[in-house]
Design a protein around this motif. Sequence first.
Motif, PDB file in Angstrom:
ATOM      1  N   THR A  43      32.663  27.040 -64.217  1.00  0.00           N
ATOM      2  CA  THR A  43      33.458  28.011 -64.970  1.00  0.00           C
ATOM      3  C   THR A  43      33.873  29.218 -64.126  1.00  0.00           C
ATOM      4  N   ASN A  51      42.071  24.398 -62.338  1.00  0.00           N
ATOM      5  CA  ASN A  51      41.268  23.349 -62.954  1.00  0.00           C
ATOM      6  C   ASN A  51      41.394  22.034 -62.192  1.00  0.00           C
ATOM      7  N   TYR A  69      42.301  15.913 -70.922  1.00  0.00           N
ATOM      8  CA  TYR A  69      42.196  16.953 -71.950  1.00  0.00           C
ATOM      9  C   TYR A  69      40.987  17.861 -71.724  1.00  0.00           C
ATOM     10  N   ARG A  72      41.548  21.192 -69.664  1.00  0.00           N
ATOM     11  CA  ARG A  72      42.273  22.317 -70.273  1.00  0.00           C
ATOM     12  C   ARG A  72      41.333  23.466 -70.618  1.00  0.00           C
ATOM     13  N   SER A  73      40.048  23.161 -70.741  1.00  0.00           N
ATOM     14  CA  SER A  73      39.059  24.169 -71.100  1.00  0.00           C
ATOM     15  C   SER A  73      37.818  23.990 -70.232  1.00  0.00           C
ATOM     16  N   ARG A  74      37.541  24.958 -69.388  1.00  0.00           N
ATOM     17  CA  ARG A  74      36.392  24.867 -68.499  1.00  0.00           C
ATOM     18  C   ARG A  74      35.058  24.754 -69.241  1.00  0.00           C
ATOM     19  N   TYR A  76      34.423  23.390 -72.163  1.00  0.00           N
ATOM     20  CA  TYR A  76      34.303  22.039 -72.700  1.00  0.00           C
ATOM     21  C   TYR A  76      34.009  21.040 -71.591  1.00  0.00           C
TER      22      TYR A  76
END
Length: 141
Positions: A43, A51, A69, A72-74, A76
């Motif tokens: 993160t 990413n 997918y 898109r969110s570190r 997650y």
Amino acid sequence: MDKDTPTFDKENYIKEFLNLNSNKFSKEQSINIFLGALFQLLTDKTVFNKNSDIKIFLNQIFEKEYKDYLFRSRPYLAARVLKDIKKYRSYRDIINLSTEIAKILDKEILLDSKTSKTKPKNKIENNILGWLDHVNKDGEK
């Protein structure tokens, strides 16, 4: 970021991962430190600017493809990686992974320093040329 939260750079991560090989910690402590350090590493935007850099890193370390997918969110992505480690990796695997991560980060530090666009301020050649110019000016008087 909170004032009490320590900031890490690649050298600190390397030390943290290599420290797991020492016999200072119990098995459970080593696993928890590894998972915490890996979450913070994944993160951390100073280590991985994009990413897509994380994707390359994970392919090198785990030799596993994660779905797009997740990138898109570190948080997650990090949660999924940590879940897979806890589920499928043994203590010995985790210690080996920590050594491998430290090696990869160390290589990246060397690559970053070699490809740095800033020139060193004090090259020995420049110092010698400057000294020779100074001596020649004094000799001309």
